[in-house]
Design a protein around this motif. Sequence first.
Motif, PDB file in Angstrom:
ATOM      1  N   ALA A   1       0.826  -1.203   0.000  1.00  0.00           N
ATOM      2  CA  ALA A   1       0.000   0.000   0.000  1.00  0.00           C
ATOM      3  C   ALA A   1       0.863   1.257   0.000  1.00  0.00           C
ATOM      4  N   VAL A   2       1.947   1.248   0.770  1.00  0.00           N
ATOM      5  CA  VAL A   2       2.845   2.401   0.803  1.00  0.00           C
ATOM      6  C   VAL A   2       3.513   2.600  -0.558  1.00  0.00           C
ATOM      7  N   VAL A   3       3.994   1.523  -1.158  1.00  0.00           N
ATOM      8  CA  VAL A   3       4.624   1.621  -2.475  1.00  0.00           C
ATOM      9  C   VAL A   3       3.627   2.118  -3.512  1.00  0.00           C
ATOM     10  N   ASP A   4       2.392   1.634  -3.461  1.00  0.00           N
ATOM     11  CA  ASP A   4       1.373   2.093  -4.402  1.00  0.00           C
ATOM     12  C   ASP A   4       1.148   3.598  -4.283  1.00  0.00           C
ATOM     13  N   MET A   5       1.145   4.101  -3.049  1.00  0.00           N
ATOM     14  CA  MET A   5       0.919   5.531  -2.846  1.00  0.00           C
ATOM     15  C   MET A   5       2.102   6.349  -3.362  1.00  0.00           C
ATOM     16  N   VAL A   6       3.324   5.901  -3.099  1.00  0.00           N
ATOM     17  CA  VAL A   6       4.493   6.627  -3.610  1.00  0.00           C
ATOM     18  C   VAL A   6       4.477   6.646  -5.132  1.00  0.00           C
ATOM     19  N   ALA A   7       4.141   5.503  -5.732  1.00  0.00           N
ATOM     20  CA  ALA A   7       4.120   5.410  -7.191  1.00  0.00           C
ATOM     21  C   ALA A   7       3.063   6.318  -7.812  1.00  0.00           C
ATOM     22  N   SER A   8       2.064   6.713  -7.032  1.00  0.00           N
ATOM     23  CA  SER A   8       0.983   7.551  -7.541  1.00  0.00           C
ATOM     24  C   SER A   8       1.343   9.032  -7.578  1.00  0.00           C
ATOM     25  N   TYR A   9       2.449   9.401  -6.934  1.00  0.00           N
ATOM     26  CA  TYR A   9       2.841  10.802  -6.849  1.00  0.00           C
ATOM     27  C   TYR A   9       4.246  10.989  -7.411  1.00  0.00           C
ATOM     28  N   PRO A  10       4.383  11.708  -8.519  1.00  0.00           N
ATOM     29  CA  PRO A  10       5.724  11.958  -9.063  1.00  0.00           C
ATOM     30  C   PRO A  10       6.617  12.719  -8.089  1.00  0.00           C
ATOM     31  N   ASP A  11       6.012  13.593  -7.292  1.00  0.00           N
ATOM     32  CA  ASP A  11       6.768  14.395  -6.340  1.00  0.00           C
ATOM     33  C   ASP A  11       6.781  13.694  -4.984  1.00  0.00           C
ATOM     34  N   PRO A  12       7.955  13.376  -4.442  1.00  0.00           N
ATOM     35  CA  PRO A  12       7.996  12.654  -3.170  1.00  0.00           C
ATOM     36  C   PRO A  12       7.434  13.457  -2.005  1.00  0.00           C
ATOM     37  N   ARG A  13       7.393  14.782  -2.111  1.00  0.00           N
ATOM     38  CA  ARG A  13       6.764  15.583  -1.060  1.00  0.00           C
ATOM     39  C   ARG A  13       5.278  15.269  -0.959  1.00  0.00           C
ATOM     40  N   ASP A  14       4.632  15.164  -2.110  1.00  0.00           N
ATOM     41  CA  ASP A  14       3.209  14.833  -2.115  1.00  0.00           C
ATOM     42  C   ASP A  14       2.988  13.423  -1.588  1.00  0.00           C
ATOM     43  N   ALA A  15       3.871  12.501  -1.951  1.00  0.00           N
ATOM     44  CA  ALA A  15       3.740  11.120  -1.474  1.00  0.00           C
ATOM     45  C   ALA A  15       3.904  11.057   0.038  1.00  0.00           C
ATOM     46  N   CYS A  16       4.884  11.781   0.576  1.00  0.00           N
ATOM     47  CA  CYS A  16       5.061  11.819   2.030  1.00  0.00           C
ATOM     48  C   CYS A  16       3.795  12.304   2.727  1.00  0.00           C
ATOM     49  N   ALA A  17       3.241  13.394   2.215  1.00  0.00           N
ATOM     50  CA  ALA A  17       2.041  13.964   2.836  1.00  0.00           C
ATOM     51  C   ALA A  17       0.844  13.021   2.723  1.00  0.00           C
ATOM     52  N   ALA A  18       0.691  12.383   1.564  1.00  0.00           N
ATOM     53  CA  ALA A  18      -0.434  11.468   1.372  1.00  0.00           C
ATOM     54  C   ALA A  18      -0.333  10.268   2.315  1.00  0.00           C
ATOM     55  N   ILE A  19       0.871   9.731   2.463  1.00  0.00           N
ATOM     56  CA  ILE A  19       1.058   8.581   3.349  1.00  0.00           C
ATOM     57  C   ILE A  19       0.833   8.986   4.796  1.00  0.00           C
ATOM     58  N   ALA A  20       1.325  10.155   5.187  1.00  0.00           N
ATOM     59  CA  ALA A  20       1.088  10.629   6.548  1.00  0.00           C
ATOM     60  C   ALA A  20      -0.402  10.809   6.804  1.00  0.00           C
ATOM     61  N   GLY A  21      -1.104  11.402   5.835  1.00  0.00           N
ATOM     62  CA  GLY A  21      -2.539  11.608   5.997  1.00  0.00           C
ATOM     63  C   GLY A  21      -3.304  10.308   6.119  1.00  0.00           C
ATOM     64  N   GLU A  22      -2.973   9.329   5.265  1.00  0.00           N
ATOM     65  CA  GLU A  22      -3.660   8.036   5.320  1.00  0.00           C
ATOM     66  C   GLU A  22      -3.317   7.297   6.612  1.00  0.00           C
ATOM     67  N   SER A  23      -2.082   7.393   7.059  1.00  0.00           N
ATOM     68  CA  SER A  23      -1.700   6.749   8.318  1.00  0.00           C
ATOM     69  C   SER A  23      -2.490   7.336   9.480  1.00  0.00           C
ATOM     70  N   TYR A  24      -2.586   8.680   9.536  1.00  0.00           N
ATOM     71  CA  TYR A  24      -3.379   9.316  10.589  1.00  0.00           C
ATOM     72  C   TYR A  24      -4.826   8.853  10.537  1.00  0.00           C
ATOM     73  N   LYS A  25      -5.349   8.810   9.339  1.00  0.00           N
ATOM     74  CA  LYS A  25      -6.741   8.394   9.183  1.00  0.00           C
ATOM     75  C   LYS A  25      -6.956   6.987   9.720  1.00  0.00           C
ATOM     76  N   GLN A  26      -6.055   6.077   9.414  1.00  0.00           N
ATOM     77  CA  GLN A  26      -6.192   4.698   9.874  1.00  0.00           C
ATOM     78  C   GLN A  26      -6.010   4.589  11.384  1.00  0.00           C
ATOM     79  N   TRP A  27      -5.070   5.324  11.942  1.00  0.00           N
ATOM     80  CA  TRP A  27      -4.902   5.304  13.400  1.00  0.00           C
ATOM     81  C   TRP A  27      -6.181   5.769  14.097  1.00  0.00           C
ATOM     82  N   LEU A  28      -6.759   6.867  13.616  1.00  0.00           N
ATOM     83  CA  LEU A  28      -7.953   7.403  14.260  1.00  0.00           C
ATOM     84  C   LEU A  28      -9.175   6.530  14.035  1.00  0.00           C
ATOM     85  N   ALA A  29      -9.188   5.785  12.947  1.00  0.00           N
ATOM     86  CA  ALA A  29     -10.290   4.853  12.697  1.00  0.00           C
ATOM     87  C   ALA A  29     -10.243   3.664  13.663  1.00  0.00           C
TER      88      ALA A  29
END
Length: 416
Positions: free
Chosen positions: A303-331
């Motif tokens: 899942a992490v690799v899929d998210m990184v592959a979806s964003y050409p810019d690693p800054r966006d990938a970092c933010a997306a993974i952090a956001g999804e991780s937070y979402k899953q923790w709070l769920a």
Amino acid sequence: MGCAHGKCCGHRPRSSDSDSREFQEVSQFSVHGKHILTERSIECVPVPSRNFRLEYSVLTQRGYYPYSPGKENEDSFCIRTQVQGNPNLHFFGVFDGHGLFGAQCSNFVRDRLVDILANDPRLLLDDPANAYSSAFVRTNHELHDSEIDDTESGTTAITVLVVGDKLLVANVGDSRAVIALKVGDRVLAEDLSSDQTPFRRDEYERVKLCGARVLSEDQLDGLKDPDIQTWGDEESEGSDPPRLWVQNGRYPGTAFTRSIGDSTAEEIGAIADPEVSTVQLTPDHLFFVVASDGVFEFLSSQAVVDMVASYPDPRDACAAIAGESYKQWLAHGSRTDDITIIIVHVKDLRNAGANAARTASLRTGGGSSNSSFTTASEMYRSMRSEISVFETYQCTISNNRSHAIVVPSLLRTPQS
């Protein structure tokens, strides 16, 4: 996953290397109920011996702890380029502290580990993997001897050393490194490390022989049969994992079997000897990720690799993974863990071994043999003659970006 007593306050993490001064912890402030991540830079560094470059970004985010609002980030990271002044050696590490003095332990290891490694002459001679292992063990001894109380505090450590077109990976604990491999139209995740927890039968048996009781908290409380010494897997039993306990007490409760620090857990088998592996990079390797278990608690490597592959810019990938991780923790509960993630893209690599890349385990820390390090030793020898040939330099990609990246609100607990 940490210890049973949770993660407590400590110092704010920073990078230990001047090359990474652009990177900083993302700030947390509220705008209409949202938490905004500040801008981060992309940096790049060449690997002249193989004529390719590494393009990388990092994000570290303090967790959300509603009952400890003043608690600081216990994760830290280190990015050091040109280790030993060699333009072909680059270090990436993530350290996840735990316990009352977890942040201090994390920061201590972040600062000392790479310095010890960089000052070991074996790194460029005939024993690089043992130099790597020795750096972990020596750092552990220095932490024990420091002013930091590591009786029930410590840190995990996941590190990647880029050595020309090879990676040398060393790990203690349950943070993780993952590499992306392009196979046809797919991008597959290949783990560069193996989480060291009692879920692994070999680690379970090792700590049992050292005197640890291995029980989940429900088993310790008598709610489940303590004689059933199987726990399924981390995905299904992550909320109540098996932990290490002394024979007649309710401590230390570590959910991992290796770490730096944790002197009490060390007495029952929680060692600082890393597992070391090496991988040959090829043009089919797109990027690798080094991250704390705040990322991998609820997200799989794929899942992490899929998210990184979806964003050409690693800054966006970092933010997306952090956001999804937070979402899953709070769920899954009312808090989140600290999150740290380094993404390193492999750019313009071309070599003849494109179909030969596979991770090869180099077992260390008990039972290793010198012959296991032949490949790593040879690659270092070949690089020594190349150091003076290439002009060292580092480039920084522009950080001028207008957008802000939003992660889920942390101002309220989600409804069940």
